[in-house]
Write an enzyme that holds these catalytic residues in place. Structure first.
Site, PDB file in Angstrom:
ATOM      1  N   ARG A  39       0.783  -0.998   0.344  1.00  0.00           N
ATOM      2  CA  ARG A  39       0.335   0.105  -0.044  1.00  0.00           C
ATOM      3  C   ARG A  39       1.135   0.881   0.187  1.00  0.00           C
ATOM      4  O   ARG A  39       1.812   0.933   0.239  1.00  0.00           O
ATOM      5  CB  ARG A  39      -1.005   0.124   0.833  1.00  0.00           C
ATOM      6  CG  ARG A  39      -1.894  -1.037   1.484  1.00  0.00           C
ATOM      7  CD  ARG A  39      -2.553  -1.306   3.220  1.00  0.00           C
ATOM      8  NE  ARG A  39      -2.993  -0.106   3.037  1.00  0.00           N
ATOM      9  CZ  ARG A  39      -3.189   0.581   4.271  1.00  0.00           C
ATOM     10  NH1 ARG A  39      -1.649   0.544   4.911  1.00  0.00           N
ATOM     11  NH2 ARG A  39      -3.250   2.113   4.893  1.00  0.00           N
ATOM     12  N   ARG A  85      -2.434  10.318   1.879  1.00  0.00           N
ATOM     13  CA  ARG A  85      -2.943  11.096   2.762  1.00  0.00           C
ATOM     14  C   ARG A  85      -3.717  12.624   2.004  1.00  0.00           C
ATOM     15  O   ARG A  85      -3.021  13.545   1.717  1.00  0.00           O
ATOM     16  CB  ARG A  85      -2.657  11.864   4.067  1.00  0.00           C
ATOM     17  CG  ARG A  85      -1.594  10.863   4.691  1.00  0.00           C
ATOM     18  CD  ARG A  85      -0.753  11.490   6.323  1.00  0.00           C
ATOM     19  NE  ARG A  85      -0.281  10.327   7.167  1.00  0.00           N
ATOM     20  CZ  ARG A  85       0.175  10.770   7.879  1.00  0.00           C
ATOM     21  NH1 ARG A  85       0.956  11.681   8.161  1.00  0.00           N
ATOM     22  NH2 ARG A  85       0.638  10.044   8.626  1.00  0.00           N
ATOM     23  N   ARG A 129      19.766  -7.058   4.524  1.00  0.00           N
ATOM     24  CA  ARG A 129      20.612  -5.476   4.189  1.00  0.00           C
ATOM     25  C   ARG A 129      21.239  -5.332   5.034  1.00  0.00           C
ATOM     26  O   ARG A 129      20.415  -5.390   5.971  1.00  0.00           O
ATOM     27  CB  ARG A 129      19.141  -4.613   3.192  1.00  0.00           C
ATOM     28  CG  ARG A 129      18.878  -5.042   2.633  1.00  0.00           C
ATOM     29  CD  ARG A 129      19.900  -4.994   1.127  1.00  0.00           C
ATOM     30  NE  ARG A 129      20.221  -3.343   0.844  1.00  0.00           N
ATOM     31  CZ  ARG A 129      20.891  -2.972  -0.049  1.00  0.00           C
ATOM     32  NH1 ARG A 129      22.429  -4.136   0.019  1.00  0.00           N
ATOM     33  NH2 ARG A 129      21.742  -1.913  -0.257  1.00  0.00           N
ATOM     34  N   ARG A 160      19.551   8.963   3.943  1.00  0.00           N
ATOM     35  CA  ARG A 160      19.224   9.716   5.505  1.00  0.00           C
ATOM     36  C   ARG A 160      19.813  10.811   5.527  1.00  0.00           C
ATOM     37  O   ARG A 160      21.499   9.833   6.206  1.00  0.00           O
ATOM     38  CB  ARG A 160      17.589   9.840   6.011  1.00  0.00           C
ATOM     39  CG  ARG A 160      17.976   8.610   6.457  1.00  0.00           C
ATOM     40  CD  ARG A 160      15.999   7.794   7.199  1.00  0.00           C
ATOM     41  NE  ARG A 160      16.645   6.837   8.255  1.00  0.00           N
ATOM     42  CZ  ARG A 160      15.985   6.132   9.356  1.00  0.00           C
ATOM     43  NH1 ARG A 160      15.105   6.766   8.929  1.00  0.00           N
ATOM     44  NH2 ARG A 160      16.470   5.035  10.161  1.00  0.00           N
ATOM     45  N   GLU A 166      22.877   8.062   7.183  1.00  0.00           N
ATOM     46  CA  GLU A 166      22.717   6.737   6.693  1.00  0.00           C
ATOM     47  C   GLU A 166      22.814   5.643   5.100  1.00  0.00           C
ATOM     48  O   GLU A 166      22.533   6.682   4.678  1.00  0.00           O
ATOM     49  CB  GLU A 166      21.548   6.453   7.252  1.00  0.00           C
ATOM     50  CG  GLU A 166      20.628   5.031   7.239  1.00  0.00           C
ATOM     51  CD  GLU A 166      19.325   4.565   8.023  1.00  0.00           C
ATOM     52  OE1 GLU A 166      19.703   5.443   8.719  1.00  0.00           O
ATOM     53  OE2 GLU A 166      18.978   3.737   7.528  1.00  0.00           O
ATOM     54  N   TYR A 170      11.459  -7.959  10.348  1.00  0.00           N
ATOM     55  CA  TYR A 170      11.387  -6.451  11.074  1.00  0.00           C
ATOM     56  C   TYR A 170      10.588  -6.944  11.713  1.00  0.00           C
ATOM     57  O   TYR A 170       8.856  -6.913  11.481  1.00  0.00           O
ATOM     58  CB  TYR A 170      11.261  -6.138   9.565  1.00  0.00           C
ATOM     59  CG  TYR A 170      11.478  -4.409  10.459  1.00  0.00           C
ATOM     60  CD1 TYR A 170      12.712  -4.072  10.481  1.00  0.00           C
ATOM     61  CD2 TYR A 170       9.959  -3.923  10.434  1.00  0.00           C
ATOM     62  CE1 TYR A 170      12.533  -2.700  10.827  1.00  0.00           C
ATOM     63  CE2 TYR A 170      10.598  -2.465  11.031  1.00  0.00           C
ATOM     64  CZ  TYR A 170      11.178  -1.795  11.718  1.00  0.00           C
ATOM     65  OH  TYR A 170      11.524  -0.477  11.897  1.00  0.00           O
ATOM     66  N   ASP A 222       9.326  -3.721  14.647  1.00  0.00           N
ATOM     67  CA  ASP A 222       9.080  -2.322  15.500  1.00  0.00           C
ATOM     68  C   ASP A 222       9.469  -2.053  16.899  1.00  0.00           C
ATOM     69  O   ASP A 222       8.483  -3.279  16.767  1.00  0.00           O
ATOM     70  CB  ASP A 222       7.900  -1.355  14.953  1.00  0.00           C
ATOM     71  CG  ASP A 222       8.279  -0.433  13.849  1.00  0.00           C
ATOM     72  OD1 ASP A 222       9.224  -0.247  13.504  1.00  0.00           O
ATOM     73  OD2 ASP A 222       6.813  -0.049  13.451  1.00  0.00           O
TER      74      ASP A 222
HETATM   75  C1  LIG Z   1      17.764   0.799  10.958  1.00  0.00           C
HETATM   76  C2  LIG Z   1      16.493   0.720  12.141  1.00  0.00           C
HETATM   77  C3  LIG Z   1      15.822   1.602  12.409  1.00  0.00           C
HETATM   78  C4  LIG Z   1      14.766   1.198  13.339  1.00  0.00           C
HETATM   79  N1  LIG Z   1      14.403   2.736  13.850  1.00  0.00           N
HETATM   80  C5  LIG Z   1      12.622   2.693  14.756  1.00  0.00           C
HETATM   81  C6  LIG Z   1      12.103   3.248  14.996  1.00  0.00           C
HETATM   82  O1  LIG Z   1      11.925   3.601  14.493  1.00  0.00           O
HETATM   83  N2  LIG Z   1      10.964   3.135  15.833  1.00  0.00           N
HETATM   84  C7  LIG Z   1      10.871   0.864  15.840  1.00  0.00           C
HETATM   85  O2  LIG Z   1       9.744   0.535  16.867  1.00  0.00           O
HETATM   86  N3  LIG Z   1      11.340   0.336  15.474  1.00  0.00           N
HETATM   87  C8  LIG Z   1      12.918   0.418  14.914  1.00  0.00           C
HETATM   88  N4  LIG Z   1      13.532  -0.403  14.618  1.00  0.00           N
HETATM   89  C9  LIG Z   1      13.084  -1.677  15.016  1.00  0.00           C
HETATM   90  C10 LIG Z   1      14.279  -2.353  16.297  1.00  0.00           C
HETATM   91  O3  LIG Z   1      15.333  -1.606  16.071  1.00  0.00           O
HETATM   92  C11 LIG Z   1      13.788  -3.405  17.014  1.00  0.00           C
HETATM   93  O4  LIG Z   1      12.461  -3.655  16.912  1.00  0.00           O
HETATM   94  C12 LIG Z   1      14.867  -3.630  17.629  1.00  0.00           C
HETATM   95  O5  LIG Z   1      16.193  -3.361  17.668  1.00  0.00           O
HETATM   96  C13 LIG Z   1      14.424  -5.427  17.941  1.00  0.00           C
HETATM   97  O6  LIG Z   1      15.284  -6.068  19.657  1.00  0.00           O
HETATM   98  P1  LIG Z   1      15.305  -6.997  19.415  1.00  0.00           P
HETATM   99  O7  LIG Z   1      15.630  -7.321  20.354  1.00  0.00           O
HETATM  100  O8  LIG Z   1      14.697  -7.948  18.409  1.00  0.00           O
HETATM  101  O9  LIG Z   1      16.702  -7.268  18.818  1.00  0.00           O
HETATM  102  P2  LIG Z   1      18.627  -7.306  18.828  1.00  0.00           P
HETATM  103  O10 LIG Z   1      18.305  -5.577  19.120  1.00  0.00           O
HETATM  104  O11 LIG Z   1      19.023  -7.275  17.209  1.00  0.00           O
HETATM  105  O12 LIG Z   1      19.428  -7.252  19.831  1.00  0.00           O
HETATM  106  C14 LIG Z   1      19.839  -9.092  19.690  1.00  0.00           C
HETATM  107  C15 LIG Z   1      21.198  -8.699  20.899  1.00  0.00           C
HETATM  108  O13 LIG Z   1      21.177 -10.140  20.216  1.00  0.00           O
HETATM  109  C16 LIG Z   1      22.990  -9.707  20.934  1.00  0.00           C
HETATM  110  N5  LIG Z   1      23.617 -11.296  20.315  1.00  0.00           N
HETATM  111  C17 LIG Z   1      22.871 -11.868  18.992  1.00  0.00           C
HETATM  112  N6  LIG Z   1      23.867 -13.250  18.607  1.00  0.00           N
HETATM  113  C18 LIG Z   1      24.445 -13.434  20.076  1.00  0.00           C
HETATM  114  C19 LIG Z   1      25.223 -13.827  21.097  1.00  0.00           C
HETATM  115  N7  LIG Z   1      25.146 -15.247  19.578  1.00  0.00           N
HETATM  116  N8  LIG Z   1      25.369 -14.325  22.066  1.00  0.00           N
HETATM  117  C20 LIG Z   1      25.440 -13.808  22.609  1.00  0.00           C
HETATM  118  N9  LIG Z   1      24.448 -12.078  22.078  1.00  0.00           N
HETATM  119  C21 LIG Z   1      24.451 -12.369  21.079  1.00  0.00           C
HETATM  120  C22 LIG Z   1      23.543  -8.795  19.528  1.00  0.00           C
HETATM  121  O14 LIG Z   1      24.300  -8.507  19.808  1.00  0.00           O
HETATM  122  C23 LIG Z   1      21.842  -7.421  20.129  1.00  0.00           C
HETATM  123  O15 LIG Z   1      22.210  -7.098  20.906  1.00  0.00           O
HETATM  124  C24 LIG Z   1      14.509   0.294  13.507  1.00  0.00           C
HETATM  125  C25 LIG Z   1      15.392  -0.464  12.699  1.00  0.00           C
HETATM  126  C26 LIG Z   1      16.409  -0.776  12.213  1.00  0.00           C
HETATM  127  C27 LIG Z   1      17.733  -1.355  11.768  1.00  0.00           C
END
Ligand SMILES: Cc1cc2nc3c(=O)[nH]c(=O)nc-3n(C[C@H](O)[C@H](O)[C@H](O)COP(=O)(O)OP(=O)(O)OC[C@H]3O[C@@H](n4cnc5c(N)ncnc54)[C@H](O)[C@@H]3O)c2cc1C
Length: 382
Positions: free
Chosen positions: A178, A182, A256, A287, A312, A360, A362
């Site tokens: 989509r 707006r 990516r 950006r 970025e 992905y 949030d």
């Molecule tokens: C560029 C970008 C912008 C974003 N902007 C937004 C936003 O504006 N608003 C929003 O709501 N969300 C946003 N997000 C999404 C947000 O980053 C994620 O929702 C969130 O970080 C996910 O958390 P997580 O714990 O699942 O993963 P992660 O944050 O990736 O945490 C996983 C952790 O596991 C650790 N790990 C992995 N393997 C191992 C291992 N073998 N041993 C020990 N540790 C390990 C890693 O080091 C990491 O610290 C964005 C994402 C990106 C990529």
């Protein structure tokens, strides 16, 4: 390494791991979290810039937004949110426009003074003029069939090409399902009920989530290098990459990447807003973030005569690089299904978070998922 003194092991101190840890600890479990990086927070981590005190988001701008009351109440137990409202501007051929596609952008771009009721017919005429027939066969046709050719070429084509390093006509149509247009001048980027940035910073959020006597955090520790040292029956909540857990036995899942270029500038305000997109293909970055603008409630960043910006750049990814965005194709879905089947055969491990599920999410969705998964597990072992 230890093991008997803990009831549960958590891999990864990102948002998913920290929420799981907190819930388990509050329920009386002794929890060990292993984190490969030097600090907790995963990709949502931030840190204070030493010279200016400005909070910088280490892996790209993170704005919290949700319409989920349970998640909002949960996170507000740990931090307070400021009243930052996210807007995104975009530069195209030397002019600046307000995103997303709405009256502000359309009227500025076409030099018109359309009123809300006139927008749908105007866009429909643009789509008709593009002359496409049949089902869209790729992302380019899909976007044009939704907004017409001029808006597509100005605001979607170059940006998408940079993001995926692939011409949009070679990308699948489903990437853009989509493209809401707006019909008013609301330039708020998110339409969720609640949004903002933690006034205490994201680093404050992670400190507080982990501040519980039942939680032990060990950083700089890769679980996969140590897993044989843990008892086989120790429950594990794993938020590392699902393919890495299984030694990439079916091949690596594709991601990516991103690359960030940081700059501290001797000026009070570089771009007047937190995020400026660059729509054109000849600008290599997508950006620029200027972090002081995320904290309008705090005088501290604005008092500084310096500012911190970050460009970025989308980047190709190879195993070993930080994964940012899963690449959703038929081939990656088939690969993921194989790893999911492997995961289903590991009854002691809960796979979660963006890496553990290859999805992905949030931040609000990650919190909701963590709460659901950990409570389902606790109900099961009760
Ligand atoms: C560029 C970008 C912008 C974003 N902007 C937004 C936003 O504006 N608003 C929003 O709501 N969300 C946003 N997000 C999404 C947000 O980053 C994620 O929702 C969130 O970080 C996910 O958390 P997580 O714990 O699942 O993963 P992660 O944050 O990736 O945490 C996983 C952790 O596991 C650790 N790990 C992995 N393997 C191992 C291992 N073998 N041993 C020990 N540790 C390990 C890693 O080091 C990491 O610290 C964005 C994402 C990106 C990529």
């Amino acid at each position: 390494m230890m093991n008997q003194e803990f009831d549960v092991l958590i891999v990864g101190a990102g948002l998913w791991g920290c929420v799981v840890a907190r819930e388990l600890a509050e329920a009386g479990n002794r929890v060990l979290i292993l984190e490969a990086r030097s600090l907790p927070g995963g990709n949502a981590r931030s840190q204070r810039h030493p010279q200016t005190g400005i909070e910088c988001h280490c892996y790209g701008a993170h704005i919290f937004h949700t319409s989920d009351k349970r998640v909002w109440e949960y996170i507000n137990r740990f931090v307070h949110f400021n009243d930052y409202r996210h807007t995104v501007l975009t530069t195209h051929e030397g002019k600046v426009y307000f995103m997303p596609l709405g009256l502000a952008l359309i009227n500025a771009f076409y030099g018109t003074a359309l009123r809300p009721s006139e927008v749908p017919a105007f866009i429909a005429e643009e789509v008709r003029r593009a002359g496409l027939t049949g089902e869209p066969r790729n992302l380019e046709e899909q976007a044009i069939s939704l907004v017409g050719r001029p808006l597509y070429e100005a605001f979607i084509k170059g940006y998408t090409q940079k993001q995926w390093n692939t011409p949009p006509k070679d990308l699948p149509a489903f990437i853009i399902r989509r493209l809401p247009v707006r019909t008013d001048y609301n330039v708020g980027y998110f339409s969720d009920t609640w949004q903002g940035i933690p006034a205490e910073g994201y680093f404050g959020l992670f400190e507080r989530l982990l501040d519980h006597p039942g939680i032990t955090l060990r950083c700089n520790t890769d679980y996969l290098a140590l897993r044989d040292t843990f008892p086989a029956d120790l429950p594990v909540f794993y938020s590392g990459p699902i393919d890495a857990f299984f030694g990439y036995r079916h091949g690596p899942l594709p991601w990516r990447g991103l690359r960030f270029e940081w700059e501290t500038r001797d000026e009070r305000d570089y771009q007047g807003t937190a995020v400026m997109n660059y729509a054109d293909a000849d600008v290599p970055y997508t950006r620029i973030h200027e972090f002081k603008h995320f904290h309008p409630e705090s005088r501290l960043p604005y008092e500084s005569d310096k500012t911190v910006i970050c460009r970025e750049f989308p980047a190709d990814w190879k195993p070993g690089d930080i994964p940012y965005y899963p690449v959703n194709t038929d081939a990656s879905a088939a690969l993921l299904a194989k790893y999911q089947a492997d995961a289903a055969a590991c009854p002691n491990v809960v796979f979660g978070g963006r890496l553990g599920e290859y999805r992905y999410y949030d931040m609000d969705k990650v919190i909701a998922r963590a709460l659901d998964q950990v409570h389902a597990w606790m109900d099961k072992v009760k």
